[in-house]
Write a protein that holds these residues in place. Structure first.
Motif, PDB file in Angstrom:
ATOM      1  N   GLU A  27       0.804  -1.217   0.000  1.00 25.19           N
ATOM      2  CA  GLU A  27       0.000   0.000   0.000  1.00 25.19           C
ATOM      3  C   GLU A  27       0.839   1.270   0.000  1.00 25.19           C
ATOM      4  O   GLU A  27       0.318   2.363   0.216  1.00 25.19           O
ATOM      5  N   ASN A  28       2.136   1.141  -0.257  1.00 20.96           N
ATOM      6  CA  ASN A  28       3.001   2.316  -0.256  1.00 20.96           C
ATOM      7  C   ASN A  28       2.842   3.064  -1.577  1.00 20.96           C
ATOM      8  O   ASN A  28       3.218   2.568  -2.642  1.00 20.96           O
ATOM      9  N   ILE A  29       2.274   4.256  -1.532  1.00 19.76           N
ATOM     10  CA  ILE A  29       1.960   5.039  -2.730  1.00 19.76           C
ATOM     11  C   ILE A  29       3.230   5.481  -3.452  1.00 19.76           C
ATOM     12  O   ILE A  29       3.320   5.410  -4.678  1.00 19.76           O
ATOM     13  N   GLU A  30       4.227   5.934  -2.682  1.00 21.97           N
ATOM     14  CA  GLU A  30       5.473   6.423  -3.284  1.00 21.97           C
ATOM     15  C   GLU A  30       6.116   5.349  -4.152  1.00 21.97           C
ATOM     16  O   GLU A  30       6.552   5.606  -5.272  1.00 21.97           O
ATOM     17  N   PHE A  44       6.658   5.292  -8.434  1.00 27.71           N
ATOM     18  CA  PHE A  44       7.918   5.077  -9.136  1.00 27.71           C
ATOM     19  C   PHE A  44       7.859   3.851 -10.041  1.00 27.71           C
ATOM     20  O   PHE A  44       8.468   3.833 -11.118  1.00 27.71           O
ATOM     21  N   LEU A  45       7.150   2.829  -9.604  1.00 22.52           N
ATOM     22  CA  LEU A  45       6.995   1.638 -10.447  1.00 22.52           C
ATOM     23  C   LEU A  45       6.262   1.990 -11.745  1.00 22.52           C
ATOM     24  O   LEU A  45       6.645   1.551 -12.841  1.00 22.52           O
ATOM     25  N   VAL A  46       5.204   2.788 -11.627  1.00 25.24           N
ATOM     26  CA  VAL A  46       4.468   3.219 -12.824  1.00 25.24           C
ATOM     27  C   VAL A  46       5.387   3.997 -13.756  1.00 25.24           C
ATOM     28  O   VAL A  46       5.427   3.759 -14.977  1.00 25.24           O
ATOM     29  N   ARG A  47       6.142   4.937 -13.174  1.00 24.92           N
ATOM     30  CA  ARG A  47       7.010   5.788 -13.986  1.00 24.92           C
ATOM     31  C   ARG A  47       8.107   4.983 -14.674  1.00 24.92           C
ATOM     32  O   ARG A  47       8.377   5.146 -15.872  1.00 24.92           O
ATOM     33  N   LEU A  48       8.781   4.116 -13.903  1.00 25.77           N
ATOM     34  CA  LEU A  48       9.885   3.323 -14.454  1.00 25.77           C
ATOM     35  C   LEU A  48       9.392   2.360 -15.524  1.00 25.77           C
ATOM     36  O   LEU A  48      10.020   2.204 -16.577  1.00 25.77           O
ATOM     37  N   CYS A  49       8.258   1.695 -15.273  1.00 24.96           N
ATOM     38  CA  CYS A  49       7.719   0.740 -16.254  1.00 24.96           C
ATOM     39  C   CYS A  49       7.317   1.465 -17.543  1.00 24.96           C
ATOM     40  O   CYS A  49       7.475   0.937 -18.653  1.00 24.96           O
ATOM     41  N   THR A  50       6.787   2.699 -17.395  1.00 22.13           N
ATOM     42  CA  THR A  50       6.416   3.491 -18.581  1.00 22.13           C
ATOM     43  C   THR A  50       7.651   3.825 -19.402  1.00 22.13           C
ATOM     44  O   THR A  50       7.686   3.631 -20.624  1.00 22.13           O
ATOM     45  N   GLU A  57       3.857  -4.372 -17.315  1.00 20.48           N
ATOM     46  CA  GLU A  57       3.287  -4.317 -15.963  1.00 20.48           C
ATOM     47  C   GLU A  57       2.772  -2.940 -15.591  1.00 20.48           C
ATOM     48  O   GLU A  57       2.141  -2.767 -14.537  1.00 20.48           O
ATOM     49  N   VAL A  58       3.021  -1.967 -16.456  1.00 21.67           N
ATOM     50  CA  VAL A  58       2.680  -0.604 -16.093  1.00 21.67           C
ATOM     51  C   VAL A  58       1.196  -0.437 -15.769  1.00 21.67           C
ATOM     52  O   VAL A  58       0.822   0.273 -14.836  1.00 21.67           O
ATOM     53  N   GLN A  59       0.331  -1.135 -16.515  1.00 27.98           N
ATOM     54  CA  GLN A  59      -1.106  -1.006 -16.295  1.00 27.98           C
ATOM     55  C   GLN A  59      -1.520  -1.572 -14.943  1.00 27.98           C
ATOM     56  O   GLN A  59      -2.341  -0.988 -14.226  1.00 27.98           O
ATOM     57  N   ASP A  60      -0.890  -2.722 -14.553  1.00 28.59           N
ATOM     58  CA  ASP A  60      -1.194  -3.335 -13.241  1.00 28.59           C
ATOM     59  C   ASP A  60      -0.850  -2.382 -12.110  1.00 28.59           C
ATOM     60  O   ASP A  60      -1.630  -2.204 -11.170  1.00 28.59           O
ATOM     61  N   TYR A  61       0.351  -1.779 -12.212  1.00 30.28           N
ATOM     62  CA  TYR A  61       0.797  -0.888 -11.145  1.00 30.28           C
ATOM     63  C   TYR A  61      -0.046   0.382 -11.114  1.00 30.28           C
ATOM     64  O   TYR A  61      -0.348   0.917 -10.041  1.00 30.28           O
ATOM     65  N   ALA A  62      -0.464   0.860 -12.295  1.00 27.14           N
ATOM     66  CA  ALA A  62      -1.301   2.066 -12.345  1.00 27.14           C
ATOM     67  C   ALA A  62      -2.646   1.810 -11.679  1.00 27.14           C
ATOM     68  O   ALA A  62      -3.174   2.654 -10.938  1.00 27.14           O
ATOM     69  N   THR A  63      -3.218   0.627 -11.952  1.00 26.74           N
ATOM     70  CA  THR A  63      -4.499   0.262 -11.329  1.00 26.74           C
ATOM     71  C   THR A  63      -4.355   0.188  -9.812  1.00 26.74           C
ATOM     72  O   THR A  63      -5.195   0.697  -9.054  1.00 26.74           O
ATOM     73  N   LYS A  64      -3.283  -0.460  -9.365  1.00 28.18           N
ATOM     74  CA  LYS A  64      -3.039  -0.586  -7.915  1.00 28.18           C
ATOM     75  C   LYS A  64      -2.860   0.789  -7.288  1.00 28.18           C
ATOM     76  O   LYS A  64      -3.339   1.053  -6.181  1.00 28.18           O
ATOM     77  N   LEU A  65      -2.147   1.680  -8.024  1.00 25.37           N
ATOM     78  CA  LEU A  65      -1.899   3.017  -7.495  1.00 25.37           C
ATOM     79  C   LEU A  65      -3.211   3.770  -7.283  1.00 25.37           C
ATOM     80  O   LEU A  65      -3.425   4.388  -6.230  1.00 25.37           O
ATOM     81  N   LYS A  66      -4.110   3.714  -8.274  1.00 26.03           N
ATOM     82  CA  LYS A  66      -5.405   4.392  -8.145  1.00 26.03           C
ATOM     83  C   LYS A  66      -6.201   3.842  -6.968  1.00 26.03           C
ATOM     84  O   LYS A  66      -6.831   4.583  -6.211  1.00 26.03           O
ATOM     85  N   LYS A  67      -6.172   2.524  -6.850  1.00 24.15           N
ATOM     86  CA  LYS A  67      -6.919   1.871  -5.768  1.00 24.15           C
ATOM     87  C   LYS A  67      -6.393   2.298  -4.395  1.00 24.15           C
ATOM     88  O   LYS A  67      -7.157   2.646  -3.481  1.00 24.15           O
ATOM     89  N   GLU A 117      -4.569   4.999  -3.694  1.00 22.70           N
ATOM     90  CA  GLU A 117      -4.816   6.424  -3.474  1.00 22.70           C
ATOM     91  C   GLU A 117      -6.260   6.674  -3.030  1.00 22.70           C
ATOM     92  O   GLU A 117      -6.528   7.534  -2.185  1.00 22.70           O
ATOM     93  N   LYS A 118      -7.211   5.898  -3.628  1.00 21.95           N
ATOM     94  CA  LYS A 118      -8.615   6.024  -3.246  1.00 21.95           C
ATOM     95  C   LYS A 118      -8.826   5.617  -1.795  1.00 21.95           C
ATOM     96  O   LYS A 118      -9.511   6.300  -1.020  1.00 21.95           O
ATOM     97  N   MET A 119      -8.185   4.495  -1.403  1.00 22.73           N
ATOM     98  CA  MET A 119      -8.288   4.020  -0.003  1.00 22.73           C
ATOM     99  C   MET A 119      -7.693   5.058   0.957  1.00 22.73           C
ATOM    100  O   MET A 119      -8.246   5.317   2.023  1.00 22.73           O
ATOM    101  N   LYS A 120      -6.604   5.649   0.540  1.00 21.41           N
ATOM    102  CA  LYS A 120      -5.962   6.658   1.390  1.00 21.41           C
ATOM    103  C   LYS A 120      -6.872   7.872   1.556  1.00 21.41           C
ATOM    104  O   LYS A 120      -7.016   8.426   2.655  1.00 21.41           O
ATOM    105  N   GLU A 121      -7.485   8.281   0.465  1.00 20.67           N
ATOM    106  CA  GLU A 121      -8.372   9.433   0.506  1.00 20.67           C
ATOM    107  C   GLU A 121      -9.548   9.184   1.431  1.00 20.67           C
ATOM    108  O   GLU A 121      -9.946  10.054   2.220  1.00 20.67           O
ATOM    109  N   ILE A 122     -10.108   7.951   1.357  1.00 12.41           N
ATOM    110  CA  ILE A 122     -11.240   7.602   2.233  1.00 12.41           C
ATOM    111  C   ILE A 122     -10.814   7.663   3.700  1.00 12.41           C
ATOM    112  O   ILE A 122     -11.522   8.206   4.559  1.00 12.41           O
ATOM    113  N   ARG A 123      -9.640   7.095   3.986  1.00 14.17           N
ATOM    114  CA  ARG A 123      -9.147   7.106   5.380  1.00 14.17           C
ATOM    115  C   ARG A 123      -8.920   8.535   5.863  1.00 14.17           C
ATOM    116  O   ARG A 123      -9.207   8.876   7.005  1.00 14.17           O
TER     117      ARG A 123
END
Length: 762
Positions: free
Chosen positions: A627-630, A634-640, A646-656, A658-664
């Motif tokens: 759940e570490n956003i940072e 970086f994984l999204v950026r490096l894979c891009t 794998e970039v799409q998997d990491y992007a999806t996880k990142l959005k998810k 970030e959404k959980m963090k926002e709710i908390r």
């Protein structure tokens, strides 16, 4: 007034005429009949030395002329102009040129040199002492030749020859020139004309003992023993003691026992009794240990027949106490039973007052064995004893309870100790300590001062007083205490540390550094001291010296997070990111649950251009902290950038995530509506992707490092900030000095746009 004074001086000048030594009156020598007669004698037209030394016939002077009888000079007239027609009186004085006079002069010179040699040794100048002894030897040989030339070889002064050789041998030994000393002693011993020279074999044996040539030492001690009659009982006993000690050094305890037992039967003394106990202890003979202890406490007191020690009783008590502590664990099934046996023996002896000291020592032995309960129980039995013993026991109890942090009991026994003996400095210190922990520093200082008044050399009281003044903010007075203490305890590491700390508090870093430099000469491997030196040099702007001491600190103790953090930051600051990696990897081993260290490692790989290794590290971090956003950003950026699927998997996880963090965050904000903390978070949320958010995120990162485990949400840098720092990896190091300088000003060496603590998985 001045004129009168001068006249008086003139009167004094002439009033002592008869005391004037005419030896130095060279102007009248031509008219001196005695002198003219002397120069015409048969001694090579040279006047006898004695005539010049003591003066010619001068009956008017106070100095009597050498070579003249009173009958000759009485009635003769003073005739400086040589007008008398009568013949000059004949010279009959002894001359320095005569053989007898030469012998006497040489003998005096030899004796003077021996005396100078001994005085030089007394002053500690061993080399001068030896030089004078050698010179005395040369003069003495010249003296012997002089006697032989004059036909008086039979009248050689044996006492003088012995003195010269003995002193020379002694000074050789004092200068550790053992071979020369032994040769000189051998010359004396072999000469049959020297009576009692055999005793010097003891001196020779002592030298062999120093050289650890034990068999030769024993042989010579025994030869000396054979040559000393039974009437010299004291000397024989001392030699037998030496023989026993040599056997101990050789590990031959049974032979040593034989020697010591003989002495204890003939002339018992404390030292021999103690040595005998040591021998029985070495061979493990329990019963004979007991018998030897009983013999030891029965040795009669009085004049010490060994060395007339002025504190013989104190020495005896020391040996008895040491013996009891040594044999107590060995003579019975438990050390307590052994101690009790020793105490019972001592109670029925002349050392009855030692019994209490032995029992207190028993309690201390319990303490060394970490048996706190037994130690306390033993000490509590002294509450009804006489005041001295009661005070000692209560002092120990107070100290024990203080260590156990039972401050009420510590205070109670400190009061009891003071009641029993108000002048007991240890009791006063304990009382002061109990007040100190209650933060009543003024009162504590009074007790420490009273302890110092009773015993000015009580270093514990002075140290504690210094700490008290430090707590009170009276830094100059504290400094004075520790400077006095340093004069007493020159090599105390604690005192030097306190002095350095005080100068640092007084904002004098140069003096603080000076004291720390002194301190590392005493404890050169203390990592805390080295780290403090690094910190002070860093604050002074001397990065190279700071780096040297931080690196030394890391070498001796590679687990100090602060030191590791500084060294990593130093290498990032100097654009050697690859060298910083080893330090942050060490930090990950020490704090594996702190994600920031692993992010630092990945960041260093990325900044040094090793993108593949950076990607692997980020993936590893993601597995551990999903759940570490940072990390996900970086994984999204490096894979891009690397064109990976794998970039799409990491992007999806990142959005998810970030959404959980926002709710908390919304939940937290709702729960703490109106609070200052909630207001700050709301402000952060509203600031969006601005640079202000990034800067605030960095400050929060610093707080997270200071307070590990904090539940405060981490404000991550925006995606735009990440892109800005990552567009050109080769250009990133050029930006580092500016960024690092900013972070140093904010007291945050490591937090940058891609670093810091993120919200950990729940």
């Amino acid at each position: 007034m001045e004129h009168v004074h001068l006249a008086a001086e003139e009167d004094d000048l002439y009033s002592g005429y008869n005391d004037y030594n005419p030896t130095f009156d060279s102007e009248e020598l031509d008219n001196d009949a005695g002198f003219q007669q002397a120069v015409r004698t048969s001694h090579g037209r040279r006047p006898p030395v004695s005539v010049i030394t003591d003066g010619a016939a001068r009956p008017m002077t106070a100095v009597r002329a050498a070579g003249y009888s009173s009958a000759m000079t009485r009635g003769s007239t003073f005739d400086p102009l040589g007008q008398s027609k009568g013949p000059a009186p004949p010279l009959e004085g002894k001359s320095e040129d005569t053989p007898d006079e030469k012998v006497k002069i040489l003998e005096k010179k030899v004796n003077d040199l021996i005396e100078e040699s001994c005085l030089a040794h007394g002053h500690g100048d061993l080399q001068l002492s030896l030089d004078r002894a050698k010179e005395a030897g040369r003069k003495e040989r010249a003296l012997v030749r002089q006697r032989e030339q004059s036909g008086n070889a039979d009248h050689i002064n044996l006492d003088l020859t012995y003195s010269v050789l003995f002193n020379l041998a002694t000074q050789y030994a004092n200068n550790d020139m053992y071979a020369e000393a032994l040769n000189t002693y051998q010359v004396i011993v072999k000469n049959k004309m020297f009576s009692n020279a055999g005793r010097l074999k003891v001196n020779m044996a002592n030298i062999h003992f120093k050289q650890k040539n034990y068999p030769k030492a024993i042989k010579l001690y025994r030869m000396a023993l054979d040559q000393i009659s039974n009437s010299h009982k004291e000397m024989r006993i001392k030699i037998m003691q030496n023989i026993g000690v040599v056997f101990i050094r050789m590990g031959q305890y049974s032979d040593a026992i034989t020697s010591f037992e003989h002495i204890m039967s003939e002339s018992p003394n404390i030292k021999t009794g103690f040595n005998l106990i040591l021998c029985y202890y070495a061979i493990g003979d329990r019963e004979r240990m007991k018998k030897a202890f009983q013999k030891l406490i029965c040795v009669p007191l009085g004049i010490d027949e060994e060395d007339n020690h002025p504190h013989y009783k104190a020495l005896a008590e020391k040996f008895i106490m040491t013996s009891a502590k040594l044999i107590a664990p060995a003579i019975e099934a438990t050390f307590a039973a052994g101690f009790d046996w020793c105490v019972d023996m001592v109670k029925s002896s002349q050392y009855v007052e030692l019994a209490n000291d032995l029992e207190i020592n028993k309690a201390i032995t319990y303490l060394r064995q970490r048996d706190f309960k037994q130690a306390v129980e033993t000490l509590k039995t002294f509450e009804k004893k006489d005041s001295r013993v009661k005070s000692a026991a209560a002092t120990n109890l107070s100290f024990l309870y203080f260590l156990e942090k039972d401050y009420d009991q510590a205070d109670r026994y400190a009061d009891l100790a003071m009641t029993a003996d108000r002048y007991n400095p240890a009791a006063l210190i304990n009382k002061g300590n109990t007040v100190f922990v209650k933060k009543d520093y003024e009162k504590a200082a009074e007790f420490y001062k009273e302890a110092l008044r009773n015993d000015s050399s009580c270093t514990e009281a002075l140290y504690n007083l210094g700490l008290t003044y430090k707590r009170l903010g009276r830094l100059e007075e504290s400094l004075d205490c520790f400077l006095k203490l340093h004069a007493i305890l020159r090599n105390s590491a604690q005192v030097m540390w306190q002095l350095a700390n005080l100068f640092e508090m007084l904002e004098d870093p140069h003096q603080a550094i000076e004291w720390l430099m002194q301190l590392i000469t005493v404890t050169p491997t203390d990592p805390q001291v080295l780290a403090k030196l690094g910190e002070l040099y860093d604050s002074e702007g001397d990065k190279s010296q700071a780096f040297q001491y931080y690196q030394e600190s890391f070498r001796y103790f590679p687990s100090n997070i602060d030191v590791i953090e500084w060294l990593g930051a130093y290498y990032i600051d100097t654009q050697f990111c690859e060298k910083a990696i080893q330090y942050f990897e060490r930090a990950t081993l020490i704090q594996p649950t702190q994600v920031k260290w692993q992010l630092m490692v990945a960041s260093c790989y990325r900044r040094s251009g090793n993108y593949q290794k950076a990607l692997e590290t980020y993936k590893d971090i993601h597995r551990k902290f999903p759940e570490n956003i940072e990390c996900l950003r970086f994984l999204v950026r490096l894979c891009t950038d690397m064109g990976m699927k794998e970039v799409q998997d990491y992007a999806t996880k990142l959005k998810k995530v970030e959404k959980m963090k926002e709710i908390r965050e919304q939940r937290v904000k709702s729960a703490r509506e109106g609070s200052a903390r909630g207001t700050r978070r709301e402000g952060s949320a509203s600031s969006g992707d601005s640079h202000g958010t990034s800067a605030k995120g960095e400050r929060l990162s610093a707080k997270m490092r200071a307070l590990p485990g904090s539940n405060e949400p981490y404000e991550a840098s925006s995606q735009r900030d990440i892109d800005a720092s990552y567009v050109d990896p080769l250009g990133a190091p050029m930006e580092r000095p500016k960024t690092a300088a900013k972070k140093r000003n904010e007291d945050d060496d490591f937090a940058d746009e891609e670093l810091g603590d993120d919200l950990l998985p729940e």
